[in-house]
Scaffold this motif. Structure first.
Motif, PDB file in Angstrom:
ATOM      1  N   ILE A 199      19.200  35.113  64.551  1.00  0.00           N
ATOM      2  CA  ILE A 199      19.319  36.383  65.275  1.00  0.00           C
ATOM      3  C   ILE A 199      19.645  37.516  64.312  1.00  0.00           C
ATOM      4  O   ILE A 199      19.049  38.595  64.375  1.00  0.00           O
ATOM      5  N   GLU A 200      20.583  37.256  63.402  1.00  0.00           N
ATOM      6  CA  GLU A 200      20.960  38.289  62.427  1.00  0.00           C
ATOM      7  C   GLU A 200      19.786  38.662  61.525  1.00  0.00           C
ATOM      8  O   GLU A 200      19.531  39.841  61.270  1.00  0.00           O
ATOM      9  N   GLN A 201      19.055  37.657  61.047  1.00  0.00           N
ATOM     10  CA  GLN A 201      17.917  37.946  60.182  1.00  0.00           C
ATOM     11  C   GLN A 201      16.797  38.642  60.940  1.00  0.00           C
ATOM     12  O   GLN A 201      16.125  39.511  60.387  1.00  0.00           O
ATOM     13  N   ALA A 202      16.607  38.272  62.202  1.00  0.00           N
ATOM     14  CA  ALA A 202      15.583  38.934  63.018  1.00  0.00           C
ATOM     15  C   ALA A 202      15.955  40.400  63.246  1.00  0.00           C
ATOM     16  O   ALA A 202      15.085  41.277  63.201  1.00  0.00           O
ATOM     17  N   ARG A 250      14.146  43.454  68.219  1.00  0.00           N
ATOM     18  CA  ARG A 250      14.013  42.013  68.024  1.00  0.00           C
ATOM     19  C   ARG A 250      12.958  41.435  68.968  1.00  0.00           C
ATOM     20  O   ARG A 250      12.183  40.564  68.600  1.00  0.00           O
ATOM     21  N   THR A 251      12.915  41.951  70.195  1.00  0.00           N
ATOM     22  CA  THR A 251      11.936  41.485  71.169  1.00  0.00           C
ATOM     23  C   THR A 251      10.515  41.793  70.715  1.00  0.00           C
ATOM     24  O   THR A 251       9.620  40.956  70.844  1.00  0.00           O
ATOM     25  N   ASP A 252      10.306  42.990  70.187  1.00  0.00           N
ATOM     26  CA  ASP A 252       8.980  43.345  69.673  1.00  0.00           C
ATOM     27  C   ASP A 252       8.582  42.461  68.493  1.00  0.00           C
ATOM     28  O   ASP A 252       7.422  42.056  68.366  1.00  0.00           O
ATOM     29  N   LEU A 253       9.550  42.158  67.635  1.00  0.00           N
ATOM     30  CA  LEU A 253       9.289  41.290  66.499  1.00  0.00           C
ATOM     31  C   LEU A 253       8.896  39.893  66.963  1.00  0.00           C
ATOM     32  O   LEU A 253       7.935  39.306  66.457  1.00  0.00           O
ATOM     33  N   ALA A 254       9.599  39.383  67.973  1.00  0.00           N
ATOM     34  CA  ALA A 254       9.264  38.065  68.517  1.00  0.00           C
ATOM     35  C   ALA A 254       7.891  38.077  69.169  1.00  0.00           C
ATOM     36  O   ALA A 254       7.129  37.114  69.053  1.00  0.00           O
TER      37      ALA A 254
END
Length: 113
Positions: free
Chosen positions: A16-19, A30-34
């Motif tokens: 989570i931290e790295q994301a 983070r959601t867009d990255l996922a």
């Protein structure tokens, strides 16, 4: 507008931290990255760019012992339905998708051009 599912996923805190750091570099969430990672992962599955071992891993149950946090994110229905229909584990797929984006371990066909 694309319909989305709300997912509750257990993830390791380090991921989570790295994301979050990676998403901040790109100026997205983070959601867009996922979502970007999941779209690429589904594309790799559909074009048979993943091996049998990876396919079995994506269908396996995640190791919840290493998961310390629960996160919520919305992901497109078409992606989640495709993964569920083909019996892939959503949590494992999101972890793998984030890992591929963060560590850039995907095969990029445009790199060689």
């Amino acid at each position: 507008m694309e319909k989305k599912y709300r997912l509750n996923l257990r993830m390791p805190e380090w991921l989570i931290e790295q994301a979050d750091e990676c998403a901040a570099q790109f100026g997205i969430t983070r959601t867009d990255l996922a979502e970007l990672g999941l779209r690429r992962l589904v594309h790799d599955i559909q074009t048979e760019r993943i091996g049998k071992a990876m396919e079995l891993y994506l269908r396996s149950r995640p190791n919840y012992k290493e998961c310390g946090a629960t996160i919520q994110m919305r992901q497109p229905r078409i992606i989640v339905d495709y993964l569920r229909f083909n019996q892939y584990n959503i949590s494992v797929c999101v972890r793998e998708a984030l890992g591929r984006i963060i560590y850039r371990t995907y095969d990029d066909p445009w790199k060689s051009q």
